[in-house]
Design a protein around this motif. Sequence first.
Motif, short mmCIF file in Angstrom:
data_model
loop_
_atom_site.label_atom_id
_atom_site.label_comp_id
_atom_site.label_asym_id
_atom_site.label_seq_id
_atom_site.Cartn_x
_atom_site.Cartn_y
_atom_site.Cartn_z
N UNK A 129 -6.23 48.44 24.13
CA UNK A 129 -5.62 47.24 23.57
C UNK A 129 -6.37 46.02 24.10
N UNK A 130 -6.52 45.03 23.24
CA UNK A 130 -7.19 43.77 23.62
C UNK A 130 -6.23 42.63 23.34
N UNK A 131 -5.22 42.44 24.20
CA UNK A 131 -4.14 41.49 23.90
C UNK A 131 -4.60 40.04 23.74
N UNK A 132 -5.53 39.58 24.56
CA UNK A 132 -5.97 38.19 24.45
C UNK A 132 -6.75 37.96 23.16
N UNK A 133 -7.60 38.91 22.85
CA UNK A 133 -8.36 38.79 21.60
C UNK A 133 -7.42 38.84 20.40
N UNK A 134 -6.39 39.69 20.49
CA UNK A 134 -5.43 39.78 19.39
C UNK A 134 -4.66 38.48 19.23
N UNK A 135 -4.27 37.86 20.33
CA UNK A 135 -3.57 36.56 20.26
C UNK A 135 -4.45 35.53 19.55
N UNK A 136 -5.73 35.49 19.93
CA UNK A 136 -6.65 34.53 19.30
C UNK A 136 -6.80 34.83 17.82
N UNK A 137 -6.90 36.12 17.47
CA UNK A 137 -7.05 36.47 16.06
C UNK A 137 -5.80 36.08 15.26
N UNK A 138 -4.62 36.25 15.85
CA UNK A 138 -3.39 35.84 15.17
C UNK A 138 -3.41 34.34 14.88
N UNK A 139 -3.84 33.56 15.85
CA UNK A 139 -3.89 32.11 15.68
C UNK A 139 -4.85 31.72 14.55
N UNK A 140 -6.05 32.33 14.57
CA UNK A 140 -7.07 31.98 13.58
C UNK A 140 -6.63 32.40 12.17
N UNK A 141 -6.10 33.63 12.04
CA UNK A 141 -5.70 34.11 10.72
C UNK A 141 -4.49 33.32 10.21
N UNK A 142 -3.60 32.91 11.12
CA UNK A 142 -2.45 32.10 10.71
C UNK A 142 -2.89 30.73 10.21
N UNK A 143 -4.00 30.21 10.74
CA UNK A 143 -4.54 28.95 10.20
C UNK A 143 -4.89 29.14 8.73
N UNK A 144 -5.58 30.23 8.45
CA UNK A 144 -5.92 30.53 7.06
C UNK A 144 -4.67 30.78 6.23
N UNK A 145 -3.69 31.49 6.81
CA UNK A 145 -2.44 31.75 6.10
C UNK A 145 -1.72 30.46 5.73
N UNK A 146 -1.68 29.51 6.65
CA UNK A 146 -1.04 28.23 6.37
C UNK A 146 -1.81 27.38 5.39
N UNK A 147 -3.14 27.59 5.35
CA UNK A 147 -3.99 26.78 4.46
C UNK A 147 -3.94 27.29 3.02
N UNK A 148 -4.17 28.59 2.84
CA UNK A 148 -4.18 29.15 1.48
C UNK A 148 -3.53 30.53 1.47
N UNK A 149 -4.08 31.47 2.20
CA UNK A 149 -3.38 32.71 2.46
C UNK A 149 -3.73 33.92 1.63
N UNK A 150 -4.52 33.79 0.54
CA UNK A 150 -4.86 34.97 -0.26
C UNK A 150 -5.67 35.93 0.61
N UNK A 151 -5.12 37.12 0.84
CA UNK A 151 -5.79 38.10 1.68
C UNK A 151 -5.49 37.97 3.15
N UNK A 152 -4.66 37.00 3.54
CA UNK A 152 -4.34 36.83 4.96
C UNK A 152 -3.69 38.08 5.53
N UNK A 153 -2.86 38.75 4.72
CA UNK A 153 -2.19 39.95 5.20
C UNK A 153 -3.18 41.06 5.53
N UNK A 154 -4.25 41.18 4.74
CA UNK A 154 -5.28 42.18 5.01
C UNK A 154 -5.94 41.90 6.36
N UNK A 155 -6.22 40.64 6.63
CA UNK A 155 -6.88 40.27 7.88
C UNK A 155 -5.93 40.47 9.06
N UNK A 156 -4.65 40.10 8.89
CA UNK A 156 -3.65 40.37 9.92
C UNK A 156 -3.62 41.86 10.25
N UNK A 157 -3.58 42.68 9.22
CA UNK A 157 -3.45 44.13 9.41
C UNK A 157 -4.69 44.69 10.10
N UNK A 158 -5.87 44.26 9.67
CA UNK A 158 -7.09 44.74 10.30
C UNK A 158 -7.12 44.38 11.78
#
Length: 245
Positions: A129-158
Amino acid sequence: MPLLDIGLLIVAGFFAGLVGFVTGLASIVSYPALLAAGLPPVTANVTNTVAMVAVGVGALSNSTREVADTGPKLWRWVLASAAGGIVGAAILLGAPEGSFEAVVPFMVAFAALALLLQPRIRAFAGERDLPRTYMLSLFVVAIYGGYFGAGAGVIFLASALILTSETIWRATILKSFLLGIANLVAALGFAVFGPVHWGAAAAMAIGALAGGWCGPPVVKRIPPSILRVVIAVAGFGLAGWLWMR
């Protein structure tokens, strides 16, 4: 708004909720439906974000135990998703139109490829598990989710499947919940500062709530390897659509 458009948005909301929970591709259904109902692109974008909050609500109401079982780390993930959603909403409202569009297809395609290669990537990483990297990825993908979001769920899942030891079943539930948080905080900003079409948002949210509620039992019946491949292939399709439009 004409009754025909309201009916269209309710039906589109249901399929967006179901497809969004299962694959993370809700906006590929909901956003074109809002455009078809006559909303301008920016209005459709912010209205879509507001309406898609209902997907997370519906899914959570049918998977509360699975989310609660995540433990204390869930709150850190919620904070990262909320912070990203706020930043994404601010970018949409304040940045020039088209700020992210050039890179979005490549982000979605990369996430789809990561899903296909997930078993090998996890093995290469030693199943850690890479908890710090995962936290950072959540933050970055959520930026995209708040901006537009098409495909954000795929990136969250990956991100969840590569950076944590979560199963695809739990990762799908957490994806819906955390993306819902990002959408919620962005929606609060749009409610105050954005051109939300509340009639369209309400109609689509009714369908999305039902679709999100139906999502968990559907995913539970799909074999994990098949689900992962289906989501990845759909992600490649979305990336191509975003690149060509």
